[in-house]
Design a protein around this motif. Structure first.
Motif: not given
Length: 371
Positions: A126, A128, A142-143, A210-212, A226, A229, A250, A278-279
């Motif tokens: 992960d 940030y 992100g993840d 995955t990115v926000l 997005n 994410h 993603p 993150t998820d």
């Protein structure tokens, strides 16, 4: 170099795994071999070992016990030294790569934490970051596909690109394209390295993130882009999902479209906070298979904060403690938690001027304010 901003950071490159040589593979046999050599030498050369009787047997057992204990203690000390060195390297890498967020940026208070699914690991998959730029405070979370140390290289590539491009790209669309190019370069270099070292069947071609991306303006307006994410929550008098439209796939899974859907979200009023995650947080399960009730925990914290405001670090710690209690400390995926609170003095709400089509901004109706 642009005046007033830090020098361009370079993402650390993760070296491919080295192939173990014959001597390295034989190292685990060194301790039993040494023990056997001592036992044979004692039996053949020491007169006491060749005598019969209880006293001789006791002396022989004591010698073997002392020698064996010394060898085991020495091996344990060596392993502890190596472990301390590895932990120091991991902590230094985390400080450089996933460095602590500043406590305050342009009137925003921030706090974050990261939990790795790999026991004993200080870094995971992960990411940030938050930086103050001429275009507003920019936040990324992100993840990377997978978790633990295997995803370390992709995290470095994306964060290194973000820390450079966030100051240079006026729009989130251009920033996302820079991140996509950095990820593609990393994937290509990793594939070449794995091919050169004969580690075929590489999963690097399937690397995605995955990115926000968020732009938070001084008046509280939020622009978001997005890529697969989870949407954040806005914490005011409750916990409200800040979802506006469908996200893109993603990053790295498919080519980016020509038009990128930058969304205008609800305004973050003074005293309100954004909770990014993150998820791994909302998909965490307990021993009975029940999901972690993230929204319920956030709603309870928001109600408590309406009575007595809590700093972002306290919110992060409360969610972290609740998550670990729910899972019994056993996480199936890495988790990142970020809280951003608007601590600017209350100002009259004014609409942001409409953006041109070149910015790639899709206007969407703001969610109703909770105040």
């Amino acid at each position: 170099m642009i005046r007033g901003r830090p020098a361009r950071p370079r993402a650390p490159r993760v070296a491919p795994p080295t192939r173990r040589g014959p001597l390295t593979r034989l190292m685990p046999l060194a301790l039993p071999t040494l023990w056997g050599a001592v036992a044979v030498t004692w039996k053949l050369t020491c007169p006491l070992a060749q005598q019969e009787g209880v006293a001789a047997r006791i002396a022989t057992s004591a010698v073997f016990f002392a020698v064996g204990t010394g060898l085991v203690v020495g091996a344990c000390r060596s392993l502890r030294r190596e472990l301390r060195q590895v932990e120091a390297v991991a902590q230094a890498a985390q400080q450089v790569l996933l460095r602590p967020l500043p406590a305050c940026l342009e009137g925003l208070s921030l706090a974050a934490t990261q939990l790795s699914a790999v026991r004993g690991a200080a870094v995971g998959g992960d990411l940030y970051e938050a930086v103050a730029t001429p275009y507003g405070v920019r936040v990324i979370i992100g993840d990377v596909r997978g978790h633990g140390l295997a995803s370390f290289g992709a995290v470095a590539a994306v964060l290194g690109s973000f820390r450079e491009a966030a100051y240079e790209e006026p729009g989130l669309g251009g920033l996302l394209r820079r991140l996509d190019r950095a990820l593609q370069r990393y994937v290509g270099e990793r594939a070449r390295d794995e091919g050169a070292h004969g580690t075929g069947g590489s999963p690097s071609a399937e690397e995605f993130v995955t990115v926000l991306l968020l732009d938070i303006r001084r008046n509280g307006d939020i622009l978001a882009l997005n890529c697969g994410h989870p949407w954040p929550y806005r914490l005011g008098h409750g916990a409200e999902p800040l979802a506006v439209g469908d996200p893109l796939p993603p990053l790295g899974a498919f080519p980016l479209p020509d038009t990128l859907p930058v969304r205008r979200c609800a305004r973050l009023l003074p005293g309100e906070a954004l909770f990014l995650h993150t998820d791994g947080a909302d998909e965490a399960r307990d021993a009975a298979g029940r999901f972690f009730p993230l929204e319920d925990v956030l709603a309870e914290l928001a109600r408590a904060g309406a009575l007595q405001p809590q700093p972002p670090a306290a919110v992060v710690e409360r969610v972290r403690a609740a998550l670990l209690a729910h899972t019994g400390g056993r996480l199936a995926d890495d988790v990142a938690l970020v809280v951003v609170r608007n601590d600017l003095a209350r100002t009259p709400c004014a609409r942001v001027p409409a953006q041109s089509a070149d910015s790639g901004l899709r206007r969407s109706r703001p969610a109703p304010s909770s105040r």
